[in-house]
Design an enzyme around this catalytic site. Sequence first.
Site, PDB file in Angstrom:
ATOM      1  N   GLY A  31     -14.862 -54.023  17.852  1.00 52.88           N
ATOM      2  CA  GLY A  31     -15.005 -52.768  18.617  1.00 52.88           C
ATOM      3  C   GLY A  31     -16.229 -52.787  19.518  1.00 52.88           C
ATOM      4  O   GLY A  31     -17.055 -53.699  19.461  1.00 52.88           O
ATOM      5  N   GLY A  32     -16.324 -51.742  20.354  1.00 52.98           N
ATOM      6  CA  GLY A  32     -17.409 -51.646  21.332  1.00 52.98           C
ATOM      7  C   GLY A  32     -18.772 -51.620  20.673  1.00 52.98           C
ATOM      8  O   GLY A  32     -19.717 -52.265  21.146  1.00 52.98           O
ATOM      9  N   ASP A 143     -23.097 -41.554  13.958  1.00 51.92           N
ATOM     10  CA  ASP A 143     -21.952 -40.663  13.860  1.00 51.92           C
ATOM     11  C   ASP A 143     -21.928 -39.629  12.738  1.00 51.92           C
ATOM     12  O   ASP A 143     -22.722 -39.651  11.815  1.00 51.92           O
ATOM     13  CB  ASP A 143     -20.670 -41.492  13.853  1.00 51.92           C
ATOM     14  CG  ASP A 143     -19.658 -40.876  14.820  1.00 51.92           C
ATOM     15  OD1 ASP A 143     -19.959 -39.838  15.419  1.00 51.92           O
ATOM     16  OD2 ASP A 143     -18.546 -41.424  14.955  1.00 51.92           O
ATOM     17  N   ARG A 313      -5.875 -42.386   9.637  1.00 52.09           N
ATOM     18  CA  ARG A 313      -6.050 -41.322   8.643  1.00 52.09           C
ATOM     19  C   ARG A 313      -4.707 -40.858   8.064  1.00 52.09           C
ATOM     20  O   ARG A 313      -4.450 -39.660   7.922  1.00 52.09           O
ATOM     21  CB  ARG A 313      -6.780 -40.130   9.258  1.00 52.09           C
ATOM     22  CG  ARG A 313      -8.088 -40.550   9.854  1.00 52.09           C
ATOM     23  CD  ARG A 313      -8.824 -39.452  10.556  1.00 52.09           C
ATOM     24  NE  ARG A 313      -9.903 -40.035  11.359  1.00 52.09           N
ATOM     25  CZ  ARG A 313     -10.615 -39.390  12.240  1.00 52.09           C
ATOM     26  NH1 ARG A 313     -10.419 -38.123  12.458  1.00 52.09           N
ATOM     27  NH2 ARG A 313     -11.558 -40.003  12.923  1.00 52.09           N
ATOM     28  N   VAL A 379     -10.331 -45.605  26.040  1.00 51.44           N
ATOM     29  CA  VAL A 379      -9.069 -46.120  26.567  1.00 51.44           C
ATOM     30  C   VAL A 379      -9.077 -46.033  28.099  1.00 51.44           C
ATOM     31  O   VAL A 379      -8.697 -46.981  28.794  1.00 51.44           O
ATOM     32  CB  VAL A 379      -7.883 -45.335  25.957  1.00 51.44           C
ATOM     33  CG1 VAL A 379      -6.609 -45.556  26.736  1.00 51.44           C
ATOM     34  CG2 VAL A 379      -7.705 -45.731  24.489  1.00 51.44           C
ATOM     35  N   ALA A 380      -9.553 -44.904  28.631  1.00 49.19           N
ATOM     36  CA  ALA A 380      -9.569 -44.716  30.086  1.00 49.19           C
ATOM     37  C   ALA A 380     -10.399 -45.813  30.753  1.00 49.19           C
ATOM     38  O   ALA A 380      -9.990 -46.395  31.768  1.00 49.19           O
ATOM     39  CB  ALA A 380     -10.147 -43.345  30.418  1.00 49.19           C
ATOM     40  N   GLU A 382     -11.197 -48.780  29.478  1.00 47.46           N
ATOM     41  CA  GLU A 382     -10.572 -50.104  29.275  1.00 47.46           C
ATOM     42  C   GLU A 382      -9.475 -50.325  30.328  1.00 47.46           C
ATOM     43  O   GLU A 382      -9.342 -51.408  30.895  1.00 47.46           O
ATOM     44  CB  GLU A 382      -9.957 -50.183  27.870  1.00 47.46           C
ATOM     45  CG  GLU A 382     -11.001 -50.244  26.764  1.00 47.46           C
ATOM     46  CD  GLU A 382     -10.393 -50.086  25.371  1.00 47.46           C
ATOM     47  OE1 GLU A 382      -9.148 -50.022  25.247  1.00 47.46           O
ATOM     48  OE2 GLU A 382     -11.171 -50.024  24.409  1.00 47.46           O
ATOM     49  N   ASP A 500     -58.296 -17.143  15.592  1.00 47.07           N
ATOM     50  CA  ASP A 500     -57.174 -16.266  15.910  1.00 47.07           C
ATOM     51  C   ASP A 500     -56.400 -16.018  14.606  1.00 47.07           C
ATOM     52  O   ASP A 500     -56.545 -16.778  13.642  1.00 47.07           O
ATOM     53  CB  ASP A 500     -56.295 -16.987  16.950  1.00 47.07           C
ATOM     54  CG  ASP A 500     -54.927 -16.366  17.064  1.00 47.07           C
ATOM     55  OD1 ASP A 500     -54.850 -15.152  17.294  1.00 47.07           O
ATOM     56  OD2 ASP A 500     -53.921 -17.099  16.904  1.00 47.07           O
TER      57      ASP A 500
END
Length: 732
Positions: A31-32, A143, A313, A379-380, A382, A500
């Site tokens: 993966g990336g 993540d 999943r 995906v876009a 790639e 103060d």
Amino acid sequence: MKKFSTVIVSNRLPVSVSKRNGELGYSQSDGGLATAVSSLDVEDKIWVGWPGIASDELTEDDMAAITDELLTRGCYPVFLTAEQISLFYEGYSNDTLWPLFHYFQSYMINRDDYWKAYSSVNRHYRDVVKKVSLADARIWVHDYQLMLLPGLIRDKLPEALIGYFHHIPFPSYEVFRLLPERKELLQGLLGADLVGFHIYDYARHFLSSCLRLLGLNDEYGTLHIDGRIVRADSFPISVDYDRFVTLRNSEEVQAQYESLLEAYDGQKLIFSVDRLDYSKGILERLEGYRRFLEDSPQYLGLVVLNMVVSPSRTGVETYQNLQLQIEQTVSRINGEFGTADWMPIYYQFQTLPLEEIVPLYMAADVMLVTPRRDGMNLVAKEYLVAKGDVPGVLILSEMTGAVDELPEALVVNPNNTHAISRAIKKAFAMSRREQLERLEKMQKRIRDYPVTRWGADFLEALDRVKQQQSAAAILELSGSQLSALVERCKSAKERVLLLDYDGTLQTFKTSISPSAAAPSERLHGIIEHIAALPHTTLYIISGRPKDALESWFGDTDAELIAEHGAWRKQQGVWHKRDIDFEPVREAITPVLQDYTSRTPGARIEQKDVATVWHYRNVSVDLALVRAYTLKHELRAAIGNEDAVVHAGNKILEVKPEAISKGAAVETILAENEADFVLIAGDDYTDEDMFVAAPKHADCIKVGAGETAAHYRVPSVAAMLRILERFVECSNH
Ligand code: GDG
């Protein structure tokens, strides 16, 4: 155990372990993130995470063997039981956080056992990270499965430099606040020095939640927490550019591409590929395509949607239902429009090797990427790289993070199926030249910022936060400076302390009733003790009314200065400066009353020589707007009277110009030949004191922000610890 200086932590390792017939097997994912990490120019690094197999299936020997093997691959395992995976990963991560963060709040499941498992697994990760990290290691956590981890690591390794990257959207405060555990999660993230998101909108949402839930105000993405700097910023992840170029040029991919061209000769090919997920907008995409077939019958028989959905999943019920719905919808559309020799949709529910995905990217006339919500969407990107110089059109959802970088795509609202249908039609009609022009612009952006740059960029930014922290730390009062300060105090002939109150000796309280801010026994004791020291005068110098100061410290030897210097108690008697504030009060009161009635939570406080408008309990955005416009209206109402409007900590204060803490300090020090002067304060009114202070004075600023003081301490608690050391001065 060897310790490492750079540690990457993610839920899953890039290596998956399997066990068949007692034999352990290892497969490397490509993966990336794996590319980004392997390309980092760092010698001494380790990647910590779960190796993809439940520990229930493993023997002690297996685990030892896995640990050894993974170490040779630059990884270190976190072993999780099947129950932990079910409750922490499938449960809290994917049934609670994932739906909510993608704005599917009705899918969110809140269960105590999910949260318990999430917290305990995060602690388990912390223990493993601690085991492999040097005390000052650079640790990069990834993540939403590990949102508590930065805070947990910070507690155990306070010297570590911690980065966190959030790969999914961070929702707006209105959605985030629905989570029962929202504060714990924010506090977990704030353990990091740098919190990264794909786009600035997510960072903005995060910062706004910090403000609304924890009262933390940011300055252009920088937060100050107990004297520590935390930055939030955007780092748009990308794809492994070179890898896709190499794949595109490989013989195998070229051959497949040729055969796809042949297979779809005379037809338009639309391609889509995603993991099975409701966030990806697959059903809406199918409906958009159905509408296209209905709206543009001239394309019947001449177009195919090739849709790959990769199983994901599948143990979660929502995903099983979605899979079923997709299959039914595909059959319905194929049944409605298909003919004996043409099917409008070719559907595959499987994970194809990249060698089969890339030829499809290349052959696709149109790439349909229509998530209802997506952190980035790779995906876009790639598709664009794989396209090379072959024309094609990207249809991209405006709900993806990627859209910010890819505005030349045909951008659609994924819920608007008419828009999807129109975009397909427009794409088919687009000239070859326009397609190439749009592609090239987008390709250039991806080429200039590939995933390798992304990883290096994040770590560079993390290092920059460290530099910023070191620069800020120059002012931090060190242990040796404090000892020197105490020595100066001890050896002095005459001492003056000007302190103060709110924000310096006492933390700010939500309630503005004076009793809420009363000193603790400890604080009262410190003041009483120091004020009683010989050759020492201690002044409490505050904006508070005299009655409050009198009731808190009237029984000590402290000298009291109230209302920024309008009142002064000397040798037991209060004196007021001779200034008539009444004309100003009269002029501003109608304006203040009008604002107060329109601003829930706001309150007017009348002092003897000032009027204060408090907005601590007003909702943040309303407070901003009201304070801004009120300030201008007050100035107009004051007209030529001698008064100023000051914006303080959640207050606007109108008072005579001649009264300031700076002026009070000048008066006091002119009367006093002290060779030791200590001034401490936290806000802009105290800066007047620092500026008015003589050269030999020691000025301490409590908390963050620019200052003319010589030293900074992070908090009221730290200030009190310093004052406790001054008790030693009683030796003299
Ligand atoms: C999360 C965020 C963010 C998919 N099917 C197949 C296959 N894939 C590959 C794609 C792509 C990856 O999976 C999907 O990445 P996305 O970015 O599109 O989406 P998520 O998986 O949801 O990722 C997302 C990302 O993290 C990174 O930060 O962009 O927003 O949700 O690489 O190619 N690959 C193969 N066969 C398939 O069938 N080989």
